[in-house]
Enzyme design. Structure first.
Site, PDB file in Angstrom:
ATOM      1  N   GLY A 210      66.548  90.059  -9.340  1.00 13.68           N
ATOM      2  CA  GLY A 210      66.176  91.300  -8.680  1.00 13.68           C
ATOM      3  C   GLY A 210      67.194  92.377  -8.961  1.00 13.68           C
TER       4      GLY A 210
ATOM      5  N   VAL B  79      66.541  80.846 -10.677  1.00 12.00           N
ATOM      6  CA  VAL B  79      65.253  80.797  -9.976  1.00 12.00           C
ATOM      7  C   VAL B  79      64.821  82.157  -9.432  1.00 12.00           C
ATOM      8  CG1 VAL B  79      65.430  78.358  -9.368  1.00 12.00           C
ATOM      9  CG2 VAL B  79      66.380  80.073  -7.808  1.00 12.00           C
ATOM     10  N   GLY B  80      65.646  83.181  -9.591  1.00 12.95           N
ATOM     11  CA  GLY B  80      65.269  84.490  -9.073  1.00 12.95           C
ATOM     12  C   GLY B  80      66.068  85.600  -9.722  1.00 12.95           C
TER      13      GLY B  80
ATOM     14  N   PHE C 117      69.489  93.347  -7.090  1.00 10.88           N
ATOM     15  CA  PHE C 117      70.790  92.947  -6.555  1.00 10.88           C
ATOM     16  C   PHE C 117      71.575  92.081  -7.521  1.00 10.88           C
ATOM     17  CE2 PHE C 117      67.563  89.890  -5.395  1.00 10.88           C
ATOM     18  CZ  PHE C 117      68.115  88.703  -5.848  1.00 10.88           C
TER      19      PHE C 117
ATOM     20  N   ASP D 267      61.494  95.167   4.513  1.00 12.69           N
ATOM     21  CA  ASP D 267      61.039  94.905   3.138  1.00 12.69           C
ATOM     22  C   ASP D 267      60.132  93.681   3.095  1.00 12.69           C
ATOM     23  OD1 ASP D 267      60.830  95.500   0.449  1.00 12.69           O
ATOM     24  OD2 ASP D 267      62.622  94.375  -0.124  1.00 12.69           O
TER      25      ASP D 267
END
Length: 456
Positions: free
Chosen positions: A137, A134-135, A139, A251
């Protein structure tokens, strides 16, 4: 409200520590020249760790092609299947009898001196079923997971140790865990578990199924003033709570704000957050998203909590106008615009909204609205209709409710962009030295049931 976190862990979750064989052969960590927000570090080619037979089996989910834990390490890609053939990735059990350990032996040519490092977790990946990606990035990745025993749905954030070591982000990553461990607020994501293995760190948080604010802003282009007022009020309360705890987010942007199933804001991603910010004379590294970055950070001047109020001013402008006020393809010119130019407004923006945004986008942080606390912002005429206590207690109906079909619904996530990132960025992970593994001592965390009840 002060909440005490118990370090006592549920006895039924206890397992024996994992035994790792760590090579003493020097490992060179190569700095990437790419942005930490756009890429992962290059492949380590010196050492390969063999995986245990109990590593996860490759499978796939019905909606999004999702790699198992093995493919997270190996870079293999799951294949898509139809709903009728859908499977859920089942994590093979890693639990061992108390008198057994699990060995991870480097595949090296010739004899090599090794030492044993133990990583002990009260909970590990075998306690969860991975369902969907679902994500994605800089990281790593975020997966929707289900706890095997409780059947509760969570978000699992996976962070590669070698990546954060190479990017010199270990302190920030540990700070993210510490911040989420101590913070409890209705508009901030909750951390439930933290654990690790020899390669990765895992953070288990609330799964917020309404999607990113960024996703909805892309669909709608702009939000109504009433909608912006509501989101701003909830986010101001979240930031006020952080600042009262001497935490700066650093952020704040639409990608780091989620909407829950009822339409309330949830602030997430504390990977750049700073602890113990008590004055306006702190030195912050050049970190964050440039479009939302305060002038004092760009100029490497002393900073404080006011950097978050600048970012929320940019966010408000973005929600009302459909883009940030200072943009340019050339980053140097964009920095110059942020430092020297004033925001320009279309005619449809009300005078009170303009006044609030201009106050938040004051170049001098000591004169910026909010420099003396969130109360300055809460008293602004733009919020004259806001009942702050009712907002905090979620007694005000949100102006927009995302369409969801249940707690595990992922329809509000950007499937297309996620599918493009199914493959892990490299196929092998390096062996970390014992001193590098020591960075992560004490990382594991289990939020107690008593603490969970106090957050309801």
């Amino acid at each position: 409200m002060t909440t005490t976190i118990s370090s006592n862990l549920p006895s039924q979750l206890e397992i024996s520590p994992t035994k790792l064989l760590i090579t003493k052969q020097p490992i060179k960590l190569r700095e990437s020249t790419e942005s930490p927000f756009k890429s992962m570090m290059d492949t380590f080619k010196n050492t390969i760790i063999s995986t245990s037979p109990t590593e996860c089996e490759e499978s796939s989910s019905s909606t999004i092609t999702t790699p198992s834990e093995e493919s997270l390490s190996s870079g293999e890609e799951s294949s898509s299947i139809s709903d009728s053939e859908s499977k859920i990735i089942t994590i093979a059990t890693l639990l061992k009898p108390s008198n057994s350990v699990q060995d991870f032996t480097p595949l090296c040519n010739g004899a090599q001196e090794t030492e044993i490092v133990k990583i002990s977790n009260s909970i590990n990946l075998s306690n969860f079923i991975i369902k969907h990606l679902v994500g994605k990035g800089g990281f790593g990745k975020v997966f929707q997971v289900v706890h095997v025993d409780t059947q509760k749905v969570y978000a699992l954030k996976v962070i590669k140790k070698n990546h954060i070591i190479a990017k010199k982000s270990v302190v920030n990553t540990l700070a993210e865990k510490d911040i989420l461990k101590k913070i409890s607020h209705p508009f901030i994501v909750n951390l439930h578990y933290a654990f690790q293995n020899e390669k990765k760190l895992y953070l288990v948080m609330d799964f917020v199924n309404g999607g990113q604010l960024f996703y909805h802003l892309q669909k709608e282009a702009i939000f109504s003033e009433d909608q912006v007022r509501f989101y701003m009020a909830e986010l101001i309360l979240a930031l006020e709570h952080l600042h009262d705890s001497n935490i700066v987010h650093r952020d704040l942007k639409p990608e780091n704000i989620l909407l829950d199933s009822q339409g309330h804001c949830i602030l997430t991603d504390f990977g750049l957050a700073k602890l113990e910010v008590k004055t306006n004379n702190e030195t912050f590294s050049f970190a964050g998203t440039l479009e939302y970055m305060a002038p004092e950070m760009i100029q490497h001047a002393t900073c404080g909590k006011a950097v978050d109020w600048w970012s929320i001013g940019i966010l408000m402008y973005d929600m009302m106008i459909g883009k940030p006020p200072f943009e340019h393809k050339n980053r140097a010119l964009m920095q110059e615009k942020i430092i020297s130019e004033k925001a320009k407004f279309p005619k449809f923006v009300s005078s009170s909204a303009r006044s609030l945004i201009n106050g938040l986008l004051t170049k001098d942080p000591t004169k910026r609205l909010g420099a003396n606390g969130a109360i300055e912002i809460k008293r602004h005429p733009f919020f004259k209709s806001i009942q702050w206590r009712k907002i905090e207690n979620k007694e005000i109906t949100p102006p927009f409710v995302p369409s969801t079909k249940g707690i595990d619904d992922i329809s509000n996530f950007d499937h297309a962009s996620l599918k493009a990132h199914q493959r892990d960025s490299f196929s092998t992970s390096p062996t970390l030295s014992s001193s590098q593994q020591a960075y992560f001592d004490g990382f594991s965390f289990v939020r107690t049931p008593v603490l969970l009840e106090s957050q309801k």
